[in-house]
Design an enzyme around this catalytic site. Sequence first.
Site, PDB file in Angstrom:
ATOM      1  N   HIS A   1       0.832  -1.198   0.000  1.00  0.00           N
ATOM      2  CA  HIS A   1       0.000   0.000   0.000  1.00  0.00           C
ATOM      3  C   HIS A   1       0.870   1.254   0.000  1.00  0.00           C
ATOM      4  O   HIS A   1       1.831   1.335   0.763  1.00  0.00           O
ATOM      5  CB  HIS A   1      -0.892   0.009   1.243  1.00  0.00           C
ATOM      6  CG  HIS A   1      -1.679   1.276   1.414  1.00  0.00           C
ATOM      7  ND1 HIS A   1      -1.402   2.196   2.391  1.00  0.00           N
ATOM      8  CD2 HIS A   1      -2.725   1.775   0.709  1.00  0.00           C
ATOM      9  CE1 HIS A   1      -2.254   3.209   2.291  1.00  0.00           C
ATOM     10  NE2 HIS A   1      -3.060   2.973   1.282  1.00  0.00           N
ATOM     11  N   SER A   2       0.524   2.220  -0.871  1.00  0.00           N
ATOM     12  CA  SER A   2       1.174   3.522  -0.875  1.00  0.00           C
ATOM     13  C   SER A   2       2.685   3.363  -1.081  1.00  0.00           C
ATOM     14  O   SER A   2       3.104   2.758  -2.064  1.00  0.00           O
ATOM     15  CB  SER A   2       0.821   4.258   0.427  1.00  0.00           C
ATOM     16  OG  SER A   2       1.110   5.630   0.312  1.00  0.00           O
ATOM     17  N   GLN A   3       3.517   3.854  -0.170  1.00  0.00           N
ATOM     18  CA  GLN A   3       4.960   3.665  -0.334  1.00  0.00           C
ATOM     19  C   GLN A   3       5.289   2.173  -0.432  1.00  0.00           C
ATOM     20  O   GLN A   3       6.177   1.779  -1.194  1.00  0.00           O
ATOM     21  CB  GLN A   3       5.720   4.290   0.849  1.00  0.00           C
ATOM     22  CG  GLN A   3       7.225   4.282   0.653  1.00  0.00           C
ATOM     23  CD  GLN A   3       7.981   4.672   1.919  1.00  0.00           C
ATOM     24  OE1 GLN A   3       7.544   4.389   3.040  1.00  0.00           O
ATOM     25  NE2 GLN A   3       9.112   5.329   1.753  1.00  0.00           N
TER      26      GLN A   3
END
Lengths: 325, 325
Positions: free
Chosen positions: A205-207
Amino acid sequence: MPGTDAMKLRKIGSFFVGGRTVTLDGLPVEQRRLAIGAAPRPVDPNGDHVTGQMYVQEFRLAEPRCPYPVLFWHGGGMTGVNWETTPDGRPGWLTRFLEAGFDVLVSDAVERGRSSWSMYPQIYEGAPLFRTKNEAWDMFRMGPPGSYATDAAARRPWPEVQFPPEAFDAFAAQWVPRWVGHEAMTEAAYGALLARVGPCLVVGHSQGGGFALQMTQRYPDLIRGVVALEPSGAPDTAGISDALPPHLVLWGDHIADHPVWTRYRGAVDAYVSALAAQGVPARILDMPQEGMAGNTHFLMMDRNSDALAGRVIDWLAAAAEAAAR
Amino acid sequence: MPGTDAMKLRKIGSFFVGGRTVTLDGLPVEQRRLAIGAAPRPVDPNGDHVTGQMYVQEFRLAEPRCPYPVLFWHGGGMTGVNWETTPDGRPGWLTRFLEAGFDVLVSDAVERGRSSWSMYPQIYEGAPLFRTKNEAWDMFRMGPPGSYATDAAARRPWPEVQFPPEAFDAFAAQWVPRWVGHEAMTEAAYGALLARVGPCLVVGHSQGGGFALQMTQRYPDLIRGVVALEPSGAPDTAGISDALPPHLVLWGDHIADHPVWTRYRGAVDAYVSALAAQGVPARILDMPQEGMAGNTHFLMMDRNSDALAGRVIDWLAAAAEAAAR
């Protein structure tokens, strides 16, 4: 999905991967009181410190239905808690994936949560960043830019927002400081994790979604399917080959209302197009286009998290079946 | 103990207790790059931050055999990982207590692990302490004072040491920074935890053992039995009443070889004597006197951790039965 069925496990455990020992010397010795009622005693910071290690919690089912475990990689300023109970108290993706028959490994990225962090400026270069609720409310797309207020009653979330706004303060308790420029150290730890675990599926998720795409280029023999939830970056297209496993990318709502997310998404979608052009099975799930409005950056905590988990579980099960053939 | 029987759970989840919001202003805005390949963007530390919260991971059995959950409270510079897989890879007390039929809640104390920590000097007063392997080797009583060496082959553990010396470096990966002077904040979070969980049993280690004794004085209606493994402190005897639940204190080996531990133990044993004098069931288990040589400060990770878990489980089951009558 089996809903509230009990989970029968053969193992709940943890381990650390990566890291190295750094020896410090020449620092001053301090006198400090270390426990309730204890007398002060000298504390010497000089000596051997571990740095760069990564914590991994491991849930192994008595009878997994998928041959590959799922690795959950959280994003910046977060920990593995992101995958547990949602901030409003519903079962999270950890539970849903166990119920669906996957072994699950949840890591805290290097420098975060149970992975610990190191002294600065002696080992890390400088101080970390601390995300405010003000910034997060905007960045996670809870409402229109500037709609945060300290007083929860005065906040103005998107009317159709899927993240439960009343749980935003509870969510903020999960956030941890993060450093910038630690990508190489974090990637080394993920590499050590993949080497230890072997063939697997990765959900980032995300980074952590950016790391998942990056590590899939580097370890296409180990990662048999990768899901990136709103990844905040994509690797160089030069590293793409037709040996890469299937990719799935998910996007929530209101990307166009936020310039940073518009830019991130542009880079990632171009990467997915480049994958597809090379014959790699690669798919984008745009939630509003799928008829689901109001998803935020934290898709796995949104009110429709079970429905999204179901989509990802079905896709991963198919990827695993294709890989095992 | 049921050994390797599978664990059937109805819930694996987590929650946060305690904490408050602090608003910062007047700090400079920085330009930082926050993700792989992303452009630098302004980062504003001003705004609302959560501080003082505590993370709790919750394992609920489908069919618990004890009416009260066990709360594991780790010590200084540690996290809940202490109770998971031992550093040499054996199942830890978390697993053994689940197998024995207890629901288990494992917290990361405030400021540690998944509980996060706060900016200093803006929110916390100053910098934390980082424990070196050199100091820990002595303080945890792995060998005679001064017997640590960076080179693992050159270390000289006690010949009969129960902690697997070859796993000491792996253990060091678990350690996190710790602050001094945060007792009131930590006790507030433990109080919030007890209020949320209700009647329970508490097992605390080292600094967490001291907190366990302290909180038992404060919440004798909620804590139905308390086990302190090598507590590093004891509360004031003035707070003792005959309403307190049963107490069990465990000590490992080589206390007399270490002046700090001799002092800590003196204070704790005097407290146990004062409990007994007031009619509170209170017992000291001195492992060498019980015929077990070589236990370190980390009893729950030592080679005989299963035998020690068995002793504590039997004692807690009896305490729970007495409390439920």
